[in-house]
Enzyme design. Structure first.
Site, PDB file in Angstrom:
ATOM      1  CB  SER A 152     -17.777  39.824 -51.078  1.00  0.00           C
ATOM      2  OG  SER A 152     -18.474  39.326 -49.971  1.00  0.00           O
ATOM      3  CG  HIS A 168     -18.066  43.564 -47.816  1.00  0.00           C
ATOM      4  ND1 HIS A 168     -19.217  43.959 -48.441  1.00  0.00           N
ATOM      5  CD2 HIS A 168     -17.971  42.238 -48.058  1.00  0.00           C
ATOM      6  CE1 HIS A 168     -19.775  42.934 -49.047  1.00  0.00           C
ATOM      7  NE2 HIS A 168     -19.030  41.874 -48.822  1.00  0.00           N
TER       8      HIS A 168
END
Length: 189
Positions: A79, A104
């Protein structure tokens, strides 16, 4: 003076979370490293991710650094960690051979009145576009590259091994660099 007393210890920065407190520590460590004679600042990343606003602050600090910043993923850069890895100085972005990178969509939670939820959704959309744009730019890819690849994966978490991070331009080298210090002694008469 003995050589070991004259030598400055190189300063490394370690990132394993993205929070307001982590930004404070990051800034302190970057400032220490900037005040040494070392030519580059190594930033080690081993993180599951965290607060996108903290990531943006860290990127701003790196971009305003006097010295180039090398990013080194050991373990995981997920992330926010993946984006920070990509933001290292070109040619100085490393990933250890067994590390994992994960990209993501931006996560958000919102409650409150209808208009507040809509406002938070707009901000989440803005942050998502910004995150993917930062990845695209730092990986030398066209605008929308990473967003499209995440879309093709059903907008689910996209895990990459070291070779994939290299292939997609998030890292430049597989392996962990060694930081060496050479001491030169000059005798004059």
């Amino acid at each position: 003076i003995k050589p070991e007393e004259a030598m400055e210890a190189p300063v490394s920065v370690y990132v394993n979370e993205f929070s307001e407190e982590a930004v404070k520590i990051f800034l302190e460590d970057i400032t220490k490293a900037n005040n040494t004679s070392q030519p580059i600042i190594p930033i080690y990343i081993d993180s599951y991710g965290g607060d996108v606003y903290a990531l943006m602050a860290m990127i701003d600090i790196m971009e305003n650094c006097e010295k180039p910043c090398a990013t080194i993923c050991v373990g995981k850069a997920m992330s926010c960690g993946a984006v920070l890895l990509a933001c290292g100085e070109k040619g100085h972005r490393y990933i250890s051979k067994n590390a994992t990178v994960m990209i993501h969509d931006v996560s958000a939670y919102s409650d409150g009145k209808f208009e507040e939820v809509k406002s938070n959704a707009r901000e989440t959309t803005r942050l998502q576009k910004e995150m993917f744009n930062i990845l695209d730019k730092n990986a030398d890819k066209f605008t929308g590259y990473f967003d499209r690849l995440v879309f093709r994966r059903g907008r689910s978490d996209w895990y990459m091994k070291a070779e994939d991070a290299l292939k997609h331009g998030i890292a430049d080298h597989i392996g962990v660099p060694k930081f060496t210090v050479d001491i030169l002694t000059v005798c004059k008469f």
